[in-house]
Motif scaffolding. Structure first.
Motif, mmCIF file in Angstrom:
data_model
loop_
_atom_site.group_PDB
_atom_site.id
_atom_site.type_symbol
_atom_site.label_atom_id
_atom_site.label_comp_id
_atom_site.label_asym_id
_atom_site.label_seq_id
_atom_site.Cartn_x
_atom_site.Cartn_y
_atom_site.Cartn_z
ATOM 1 N N VAL A 17 0.880 -1.182 0.000
ATOM 2 C CA VAL A 17 0.000 0.000 0.000
ATOM 3 C C VAL A 17 0.912 1.224 0.000
ATOM 4 N N PRO A 18 0.697 2.170 -0.946
ATOM 5 C CA PRO A 18 1.663 3.250 -1.152
ATOM 6 C C PRO A 18 1.696 4.368 -0.115
ATOM 7 N N GLN A 19 0.802 4.366 0.854
ATOM 8 C CA GLN A 19 0.824 5.408 1.882
ATOM 9 C C GLN A 19 0.243 4.872 3.175
ATOM 10 N N LYS A 20 0.441 5.627 4.256
ATOM 11 C CA LYS A 20 -0.172 5.258 5.530
ATOM 12 C C LYS A 20 -1.684 5.338 5.392
ATOM 13 N N VAL A 21 -2.363 4.414 6.066
ATOM 14 C CA VAL A 21 -3.824 4.424 6.069
ATOM 15 C C VAL A 21 -4.317 4.607 7.499
ATOM 16 N N ASP A 22 -5.528 5.117 7.618
ATOM 17 C CA ASP A 22 -6.152 5.292 8.925
ATOM 18 C C ASP A 22 -6.808 4.002 9.403
ATOM 19 N N ILE A 23 -7.369 3.258 8.435
ATOM 20 C CA ILE A 23 -8.143 2.054 8.730
ATOM 21 C C ILE A 23 -7.687 0.933 7.806
ATOM 22 N N VAL A 24 -7.549 -0.264 8.378
ATOM 23 C CA VAL A 24 -7.383 -1.477 7.580
ATOM 24 C C VAL A 24 -8.673 -2.251 7.765
ATOM 25 N N ALA A 25 -9.488 -2.301 6.708
ATOM 26 C CA ALA A 25 -10.783 -2.979 6.760
ATOM 27 C C ALA A 25 -10.625 -4.394 6.226
ATOM 28 N N LEU A 26 -10.962 -5.371 7.061
ATOM 29 C CA LEU A 26 -10.822 -6.769 6.677
ATOM 30 C C LEU A 26 -12.158 -7.318 6.190
ATOM 31 N N PHE A 27 -12.148 -7.823 4.972
ATOM 32 C CA PHE A 27 -13.306 -8.481 4.367
ATOM 33 C C PHE A 27 -12.972 -9.941 4.102
ATOM 34 N N ILE A 28 -12.104 -10.530 4.926
ATOM 35 C CA ILE A 28 -11.697 -11.924 4.748
ATOM 36 C C ILE A 28 -11.939 -12.690 6.048
ATOM 37 N N ALA A 29 -12.261 -13.956 5.891
ATOM 38 C CA ALA A 29 -12.556 -14.812 7.044
ATOM 39 C C ALA A 29 -11.330 -14.969 7.933
#
Length: 140
Positions: free
Chosen positions: A68-80
Motif C-alpha cells: 500500500v503506497p501510503q499510511k492508512v487510517d483504517i485497515v478494513a478486513l473483508f476476509i474470514a
C-alpha cells in the motif's frame, strides 16, 4: 480512543482505508462498500493478492499491506478469520497502528484481543458503510 471520537475522526470524515479482500466482482459485498465509500470521498487502497496489479473501481490493487503506497487510517478486513494470518503478520510489521476494522464475517476474537494488547484499536462485527450511514447522516 473512544468509539465516538473514532467514528467522528475516521468514519464521518473521509479517511484512508486499505480494503483487504477487495474484489472487482460487483456482486460481492466488499464492492458495494467500496463504491459507497469512494462516493463519499474516502481514499481506498484495494488489497488482494489474487487481483494484484489489476484495477478495482479504478484503483490499483496491492498484493498485501506492505505494498500500500501510503499510511492508512483504517485497515478494513473483508476476509474470514482462517485467511487472516498474513494480514495479521503484516499489521504487526507496520511502523504505525491503523485501526483494524473487522467487517461482519471477518470477526476473529483471538486476533482482536492480541491486536488490542499490541496497541491497535479494533472494531469488530460492524459494517463500515452502515456505521457511516447511521452515525454520519448529517455530514453527507
Amino acid at each position: 480512543m473512544s468509539q465516538d471520537k473514532f467514528i467522528r475522526d475516521f468514519v464521518c470524515q473521509p479517511s484512508a482505508v486499505a480494503v483487504v479482500g477487495a474484489s472487482p466482482s460487483p456482486g460481492r459485498p466488499v464492492s458495494g462498500v467500496m463504491a459507497y465509500l469512494v462516493d463519499r470521498g474516502f481514499r481506498l487502497f484495494p488489497v488482494n493478492p489474487a487481483y494484484a496489479g489489476q484495477k478495482i473501481l479504478g484503483m490499483e490493487c496491492a498484493s498485501g499491506l506492505p505494498e500500500v503506497p501510503q499510511k492508512v487510517d483504517i485497515v478494513a478486513l473483508f476476509i474470514a478469520a482462517k485467511n487472516q494470518a498474513t494480514v495479521l503478520r503484516d499489521l504487526r510489521g507496520m511502523t504505525y497502528r491503523p485501526v483494524v476494522w473487522m467487517q461482519p464475517g471477518a470477526e476473529n476474537p483471538e486476533a482482536e484481543r492480541e491486536l488490542e494488547s499490541e496497541g491497535f484499536t479494533v472494531v469488530s462485527g460492524a459494517c463500515l458503510m452502515m456505521i457511516h450511514r447511521t452515525a454520519c447522516a448529517a455530514s453527507d
